[in-house]
Design an enzyme around this catalytic site. Structure first.
Site, PDB file in Angstrom:
ATOM      1  N   HIS A 248       0.843  -1.206   0.000  1.00  0.00           N
ATOM      2  CA  HIS A 248       0.000   0.000   0.000  1.00  0.00           C
ATOM      3  C   HIS A 248       0.876   1.253   0.000  1.00  0.00           C
ATOM      4  O   HIS A 248       0.619   2.205  -0.745  1.00  0.00           O
ATOM      5  CB  HIS A 248      -0.888   0.059   1.251  1.00  0.00           C
ATOM      6  CG  HIS A 248      -1.936  -0.993   1.339  1.00  0.00           C
ATOM      7  ND1 HIS A 248      -2.119  -1.759   2.462  1.00  0.00           N
ATOM      8  CD2 HIS A 248      -2.883  -1.391   0.453  1.00  0.00           C
ATOM      9  CE1 HIS A 248      -3.129  -2.583   2.272  1.00  0.00           C
ATOM     10  NE2 HIS A 248      -3.610  -2.385   1.054  1.00  0.00           N
TER      11      HIS A 248
ATOM     12  N   LYS B 275     -17.019  -6.297   5.805  1.00  0.00           N
ATOM     13  CA  LYS B 275     -15.732  -6.925   6.082  1.00  0.00           C
ATOM     14  C   LYS B 275     -15.512  -6.982   7.581  1.00  0.00           C
ATOM     15  O   LYS B 275     -15.753  -6.012   8.285  1.00  0.00           O
ATOM     16  CB  LYS B 275     -14.584  -6.125   5.441  1.00  0.00           C
ATOM     17  CG  LYS B 275     -14.491  -6.249   3.946  1.00  0.00           C
ATOM     18  CD  LYS B 275     -13.214  -5.590   3.459  1.00  0.00           C
ATOM     19  CE  LYS B 275     -13.044  -5.791   1.963  1.00  0.00           C
ATOM     20  NZ  LYS B 275     -11.775  -5.223   1.494  1.00  0.00           N
TER      21      LYS B 275
ATOM     22  N   ARG C 126      -3.531  -5.804  -8.936  1.00  0.00           N
ATOM     23  CA  ARG C 126      -2.502  -6.845  -9.016  1.00  0.00           C
ATOM     24  C   ARG C 126      -2.806  -7.883 -10.087  1.00  0.00           C
ATOM     25  O   ARG C 126      -1.899  -8.404 -10.715  1.00  0.00           O
ATOM     26  CB  ARG C 126      -2.375  -7.559  -7.663  1.00  0.00           C
ATOM     27  CG  ARG C 126      -1.834  -6.698  -6.559  1.00  0.00           C
ATOM     28  CD  ARG C 126      -1.876  -7.437  -5.247  1.00  0.00           C
ATOM     29  NE  ARG C 126      -3.262  -7.718  -4.920  1.00  0.00           N
ATOM     30  CZ  ARG C 126      -3.779  -7.685  -3.705  1.00  0.00           C
ATOM     31  NH1 ARG C 126      -3.017  -7.435  -2.683  1.00  0.00           N
ATOM     32  NH2 ARG C 126      -5.047  -7.923  -3.500  1.00  0.00           N
TER      33      ARG C 126
ATOM     34  N   SER D 278      -3.101  -7.408   2.691  1.00  0.00           N
ATOM     35  CA  SER D 278      -3.351  -7.404   4.136  1.00  0.00           C
ATOM     36  C   SER D 278      -3.738  -8.798   4.623  1.00  0.00           C
ATOM     37  O   SER D 278      -3.315  -9.236   5.697  1.00  0.00           O
ATOM     38  CB  SER D 278      -4.461  -6.417   4.476  1.00  0.00           C
ATOM     39  OG  SER D 278      -4.063  -5.105   4.181  1.00  0.00           O
TER      40      SER D 278
END
Length: 162
Positions: A21, A45, A94, A132
């Site tokens: 990040h 989440k 990604r 993460s």
């Protein structure tokens, strides 16, 4: 004519913020005069860290970037962008899976706020595998996360997991 500072937003959950990040935030901060790291309170989440903790971890991680501020939020991104006079969202991508999901979000944000564009940054090769979720999993299983997160994040993550 009044000059307007171009403001971009780098949104995410950042649970916790990683070196991946920070790499993207650093690069985005070089592209825009003002960058807001917007940390989402996402009820969908289950986060390890509370919103204020994630804001504090991220703020400390990017305090060396003078044109970056960290703000927590719990509303629509389009509304957050309107409130902060932002016209650009920056997202890291990604994989092609990431791109498909991010494209849908970008289209929805543009439908809600027609002058809100999204740009995608690819992570550096050295950081492309970091997430993460992976960091938390490695830490939980006793793996070394020293090169994956800043030291203060590592310290807080290990405290939380033990």
């Amino acid at each position: 004519m009044k000059s307007k500072t171009l403001t971009a937003i780098f949104p995410g959950t950042f649970d916790p913020i990683t070196n991946g990040h920070i790499d993207l935030i650093t690069r985005a901060s070089q592209l825009f005069p003002r960058l807001i790291v917007a940390i989402a309170e996402n009820p969908n989440k289950k986060t390890l860290f509370a919103l204020d903790e994630r804001v504090n971890l991220a703020s400390t991680s990017v305090e060396h970037l003078l044109n970056v501020e960290v703000i927590g939020f719990d509303n629509l991104m389009a509304d957050f962008a309107q409130k902060h006079a932002a016209t650009v969202i920056v997202r890291g991508v990604r994989t092609t899976h990431d791109f498909e999901y991010e494209r849908q979000l970008a289209e929805m944000n543009r439908a809600l706020k027609s002058d809100l564009d999204t740009i995608f940054l690819m992570p550096s090769i050295a950081m492309g595998f970091i997430s993460s979720t992976i960091v938390k999993d490695v830490a939980y299983h006793g793996g070394d996360i020293t090169n994956l997160v800043p030291l203060h994040v590592k310290t807080q993550l290990l405290k939380r997991l033990t």
